[in-house]
Design a protein around this motif. Structure first.
Motif, PDB file in Angstrom:
ATOM      1  N   MET A 140      58.205  42.052  50.466  1.00 33.20           N
ATOM      2  CA  MET A 140      59.263  41.854  51.463  1.00 33.20           C
ATOM      3  C   MET A 140      59.611  40.365  51.566  1.00 33.20           C
ATOM      4  SD  MET A 140      59.174  43.026  55.497  1.00 33.20           S
ATOM      5  CE  MET A 140      58.151  41.745  56.207  1.00 33.20           C
ATOM      6  N   LYS A 141      60.880  40.059  51.370  1.00 34.99           N
ATOM      7  CA  LYS A 141      61.325  38.658  51.465  1.00 34.99           C
ATOM      8  C   LYS A 141      62.132  38.511  52.757  1.00 34.99           C
ATOM      9  CE  LYS A 141      62.851  34.580  49.771  1.00 34.99           C
ATOM     10  NZ  LYS A 141      62.098  33.430  50.260  1.00 34.99           N
ATOM     11  N   ILE A 142      61.764  37.515  53.579  1.00 35.05           N
ATOM     12  CA  ILE A 142      62.440  37.296  54.863  1.00 35.05           C
ATOM     13  C   ILE A 142      63.283  36.025  54.780  1.00 35.05           C
ATOM     14  CG2 ILE A 142      62.105  36.858  57.325  1.00 35.05           C
ATOM     15  CD1 ILE A 142      59.388  38.236  57.130  1.00 35.05           C
ATOM     16  N   TYR A 143      64.549  36.128  55.184  1.00 32.53           N
ATOM     17  CA  TYR A 143      65.435  34.964  55.254  1.00 32.53           C
ATOM     18  C   TYR A 143      65.775  34.698  56.720  1.00 32.53           C
ATOM     19  CZ  TYR A 143      66.262  36.135  50.328  1.00 32.53           C
ATOM     20  OH  TYR A 143      66.108  36.430  48.998  1.00 32.53           O
ATOM     21  N   ASP A 144      65.494  33.500  57.162  1.00 31.96           N
ATOM     22  CA  ASP A 144      65.836  33.128  58.540  1.00 31.96           C
ATOM     23  C   ASP A 144      67.293  32.655  58.549  1.00 31.96           C
ATOM     24  OD1 ASP A 144      65.824  32.345  61.154  1.00 31.96           O
ATOM     25  OD2 ASP A 144      64.286  30.806  60.926  1.00 31.96           O
ATOM     26  N   ILE A 145      68.127  33.300  59.323  1.00 29.03           N
ATOM     27  CA  ILE A 145      69.552  32.926  59.365  1.00 29.03           C
ATOM     28  C   ILE A 145      69.952  32.459  60.767  1.00 29.03           C
ATOM     29  CG2 ILE A 145      70.270  34.324  57.386  1.00 29.03           C
ATOM     30  CD1 ILE A 145      71.209  36.485  59.409  1.00 29.03           C
ATOM     31  N   SER A 146      68.967  31.867  61.463  1.00 25.90           N
ATOM     32  CA  SER A 146      69.178  31.433  62.850  1.00 25.90           C
ATOM     33  C   SER A 146      69.290  29.916  62.927  1.00 25.90           C
ATOM     34  CB  SER A 146      67.981  31.844  63.714  1.00 25.90           C
ATOM     35  OG  SER A 146      67.591  33.168  63.433  1.00 25.90           O
ATOM     36  N   MET A 147      70.044  29.451  63.919  1.00 26.28           N
ATOM     37  CA  MET A 147      70.102  28.029  64.228  1.00 26.28           C
ATOM     38  C   MET A 147      68.854  27.621  64.992  1.00 26.28           C
ATOM     39  SD  MET A 147      73.721  26.801  65.819  1.00 26.28           S
ATOM     40  CE  MET A 147      75.159  27.284  64.857  1.00 26.28           C
ATOM     41  N   SER A 148      68.341  26.440  64.724  1.00 27.99           N
ATOM     42  CA  SER A 148      67.284  25.885  65.575  1.00 27.99           C
ATOM     43  C   SER A 148      67.877  25.556  66.939  1.00 27.99           C
ATOM     44  CB  SER A 148      66.721  24.611  64.952  1.00 27.99           C
ATOM     45  OG  SER A 148      66.013  24.938  63.779  1.00 27.99           O
ATOM     46  N   ILE A 149      67.108  25.808  67.993  1.00 27.48           N
ATOM     47  CA  ILE A 149      67.560  25.512  69.361  1.00 27.48           C
ATOM     48  C   ILE A 149      66.844  24.253  69.844  1.00 27.48           C
ATOM     49  CG2 ILE A 149      67.724  26.356  71.738  1.00 27.48           C
ATOM     50  CD1 ILE A 149      67.722  29.213  70.625  1.00 27.48           C
ATOM     51  N   ILE A 196      68.773  43.991  54.846  1.00 30.22           N
ATOM     52  CA  ILE A 196      68.567  44.570  56.179  1.00 30.22           C
ATOM     53  C   ILE A 196      68.670  43.414  57.164  1.00 30.22           C
ATOM     54  CG2 ILE A 196      66.941  45.713  57.757  1.00 30.22           C
ATOM     55  CD1 ILE A 196      67.740  47.570  55.530  1.00 30.22           C
ATOM     56  N   ILE A 197      69.432  43.588  58.244  1.00 29.94           N
ATOM     57  CA  ILE A 197      69.470  42.563  59.289  1.00 29.94           C
ATOM     58  C   ILE A 197      68.652  43.030  60.491  1.00 29.94           C
ATOM     59  CG2 ILE A 197      71.650  43.434  60.297  1.00 29.94           C
ATOM     60  CD1 ILE A 197      72.266  40.497  61.073  1.00 29.94           C
ATOM     61  N   ILE A 199      67.287  37.548  61.321  1.00 33.80           N
ATOM     62  CA  ILE A 199      66.722  37.445  59.972  1.00 33.80           C
ATOM     63  C   ILE A 199      67.335  38.491  59.068  1.00 33.80           C
ATOM     64  CG2 ILE A 199      64.499  36.533  60.798  1.00 33.80           C
ATOM     65  CD1 ILE A 199      63.332  39.339  60.232  1.00 33.80           C
ATOM     66  N   LEU A 200      67.284  38.197  57.776  1.00 28.37           N
ATOM     67  CA  LEU A 200      67.639  39.186  56.756  1.00 28.37           C
ATOM     68  C   LEU A 200      66.379  39.523  55.974  1.00 28.37           C
ATOM     69  CD1 LEU A 200      70.986  37.749  55.313  1.00 28.37           C
ATOM     70  CD2 LEU A 200      70.686  39.545  57.041  1.00 28.37           C
ATOM     71  N   ILE A 201      66.289  40.769  55.558  1.00 25.76           N
ATOM     72  CA  ILE A 201      65.151  41.203  54.750  1.00 25.76           C
ATOM     73  C   ILE A 201      65.659  41.824  53.450  1.00 25.76           C
ATOM     74  CG2 ILE A 201      63.169  42.758  54.641  1.00 25.76           C
ATOM     75  CD1 ILE A 201      62.837  42.445  57.610  1.00 25.76           C
ATOM     76  N   LYS A 202      65.006  41.454  52.378  1.00 21.49           N
ATOM     77  CA  LYS A 202      65.300  42.022  51.055  1.00 21.49           C
ATOM     78  C   LYS A 202      64.027  42.728  50.573  1.00 21.49           C
ATOM     79  CE  LYS A 202      68.640  41.559  47.811  1.00 21.49           C
ATOM     80  NZ  LYS A 202      70.086  41.550  48.001  1.00 21.49           N
ATOM     81  N   ASP A 203      64.162  43.844  49.912  1.00 18.50           N
ATOM     82  CA  ASP A 203      63.000  44.552  49.342  1.00 18.50           C
ATOM     83  C   ASP A 203      61.973  44.925  50.396  1.00 18.50           C
ATOM     84  OD1 ASP A 203      64.218  43.945  46.866  1.00 18.50           O
ATOM     85  OD2 ASP A 203      63.181  42.026  46.807  1.00 18.50           O
ATOM     86  N   MET A 204      62.423  45.608  51.448  1.00 20.82           N
ATOM     87  CA  MET A 204      61.504  45.963  52.543  1.00 20.82           C
ATOM     88  C   MET A 204      60.523  47.020  52.062  1.00 20.82           C
ATOM     89  SD  MET A 204      62.689  46.612  56.410  1.00 20.82           S
ATOM     90  CE  MET A 204      61.598  46.149  57.759  1.00 20.82           C
ATOM     91  N   ILE A 235      59.722  45.429  69.762  1.00 19.27           N
ATOM     92  CA  ILE A 235      59.924  46.866  69.539  1.00 19.27           C
ATOM     93  C   ILE A 235      58.872  47.396  68.578  1.00 19.27           C
ATOM     94  CG2 ILE A 235      62.430  46.751  69.914  1.00 19.27           C
ATOM     95  CD1 ILE A 235      62.725  47.026  66.844  1.00 19.27           C
ATOM     96  N   LEU A 236      58.644  48.698  68.676  1.00 15.56           N
ATOM     97  CA  LEU A 236      57.824  49.400  67.689  1.00 15.56           C
ATOM     98  C   LEU A 236      58.714  50.367  66.934  1.00 15.56           C
ATOM     99  CD1 LEU A 236      54.615  50.305  69.758  1.00 15.56           C
ATOM    100  CD2 LEU A 236      54.965  48.363  68.209  1.00 15.56           C
ATOM    101  N   ILE A 237      58.401  50.540  65.662  1.00 12.29           N
ATOM    102  CA  ILE A 237      59.153  51.492  64.845  1.00 12.29           C
ATOM    103  C   ILE A 237      58.194  52.491  64.224  1.00 12.29           C
ATOM    104  CG2 ILE A 237      60.640  51.751  62.820  1.00 12.29           C
ATOM    105  CD1 ILE A 237      61.782  49.040  63.393  1.00 12.29           C
ATOM    106  N   LYS A 238      58.603  53.739  64.253  1.00 16.88           N
ATOM    107  CA  LYS A 238      57.845  54.828  63.629  1.00 16.88           C
ATOM    108  C   LYS A 238      58.761  55.434  62.555  1.00 16.88           C
ATOM    109  CE  LYS A 238      53.955  57.279  64.591  1.00 16.88           C
ATOM    110  NZ  LYS A 238      52.638  56.733  64.948  1.00 16.88           N
ATOM    111  N   ASP A 239      58.189  55.817  61.440  1.00 17.67           N
ATOM    112  CA  ASP A 239      58.966  56.477  60.383  1.00 17.67           C
ATOM    113  C   ASP A 239      60.129  55.625  59.887  1.00 17.67           C
ATOM    114  OD1 ASP A 239      57.295  58.671  60.978  1.00 17.67           O
ATOM    115  OD2 ASP A 239      58.686  59.338  62.509  1.00 17.67           O
ATOM    116  N   MET A 240      59.828  54.410  59.473  1.00 19.26           N
ATOM    117  CA  MET A 240      60.900  53.485  59.052  1.00 19.26           C
ATOM    118  C   MET A 240      61.492  53.951  57.720  1.00 19.26           C
ATOM    119  SD  MET A 240      60.669  49.411  59.292  1.00 19.26           S
ATOM    120  CE  MET A 240      62.181  48.481  59.591  1.00 19.26           C
TER     121      MET A 240
END
Lengths: 207, 207
Positions: A1-10, A183-184, A202-207, B202-207
């Motif tokens: 699972m690859k996670i991409y952070d697409i958020s601005m720093s606050i 996936i967002i 965040i965006l996720i690739k290959d979950m 949140i919790l997720i079941k059956d993703m």
């Protein structure tokens, strides 16, 4: 699972809409290791700070508040569309060149993602383009500017999307994200009765 | 995909730690449909408001701030453990009766989840139990109280966990969640340089 952070720093020196002083977040340290044995902070911030979600109430009288929007809107298949060559605004004609599917969350990548200061001429989503996305029945639309529109009298882009139950995310950071499917995840805080919330997106690739 | 919201609502009359007035969030409406054509709000809140994550800096001098914690800590396989019969605190002996695996996020469900007001005698995680979880190499620990410990001099439970890189979530709402396996998503806002952040968990079941 690859996670991409697409958020601005606050932070206190981040970009805010039209550089308005009252929109800058203010952090206060209420305890630290000089005065106690823990570190504690509070914040005063606008709900439209950095990467954030607009709920219908933001532009629609009696519209739904952020706590009333179904959570499955914020965890979704998603597509990033590259509009980095667009100069002024994303039009219906720009969108028609892309494959857009029903119930998809669309993220609009523009030259805004490459600017760290507020740009008064940010690229936005033009109202007929918003109408096109409504007809395509997308689930949500995200953009990498602090607003999804500018200089459109009556805020038609916001109103077309929000009145159709289409979620808006503003303030994304997409510089390092390639066009394609992801996936967002972008869950608002559970604020009761308000029109928006900052989010960690965040965006996720290959979950 | 079934989504369970395990977050506290954030409102001005919510429970806060030890009922301290300065810990209550304050909302201010800065624009509404009487004075303009949109609705806008800001908030002043403590970083430990409602459901929130503690980063190491909260209790460890020079500890990591919330923006420095890897995002894969906040999206994880997870197990909810039922300790609703525990009266005072969760001990090592309580934990030994459960199957706990390495790299798992554990959520501790107690009678706290059934209380909407702050309970000065909330069920907490005792320090030897924290040491046991450190040895088990869990990824994170969540509890349904606004603190993970009380009346332990020097905050040993916090320090054992945070100094081992084990994430702490406080303020969960688990009343409707059965013991078992889930995926947890609980992403902090991207606050720079602070010790904690409210989250939508949140919790997720059956993703």
């Amino acid at each position: 699972m690859k996670i991409y952070d697409i958020s601005m720093s606050i932070s206190e020196n981040m970009q805010v809409y039209k550089n308005k002083e009252e929109k800058k977040p203010v952090f206060s340290v209420t305890r630290d290791f000089k005065t106690g044995n823990s570190f504690e902070t509070n914040i005063k911030m606008d709900m439209h700070t950095g990467t954030h979600i607009d709920a219908p109430l933001h532009m629609i009288r009696d519209g739904a508040t952020i706590d009333k929007v179904r959570l499955d809107k914020f965890i979704s298949k998603c597509k990033v569309l590259d509009f980095t060559n667009v100069e002024d605004c994303i039009t219906k004609s720009n969108l028609e060149k892309k494959c857009i599917e029903e119930n998809e969350f669309l993220l609009l990548k523009t030259r805004n993602s490459f600017k760290d200061c507020f740009d008064y001429n940010f690229v936005y989503l033009e109202k007929e383009a918003a109408q096109y996305l409504k007809e395509k029945k997308v689930k949500g639309v995200g953009i990498d500017a602090l607003g999804i529109e500018r200089n459109q009298k009556g805020h038609p882009t916001h109103k077309i999307l929000l009145s159709s139950g289409i979620i808006i995310i503003e303030g994304l950071r997409l510089k390092n994200i390639e066009e394609g499917k992801y996936i967002i995840i972008a869950l608002p805080l559970k604020f009761v009765g308000v029109e928006a919330s900052p989010v960690r997106a965040i965006l996720i690739k290959d979950m």
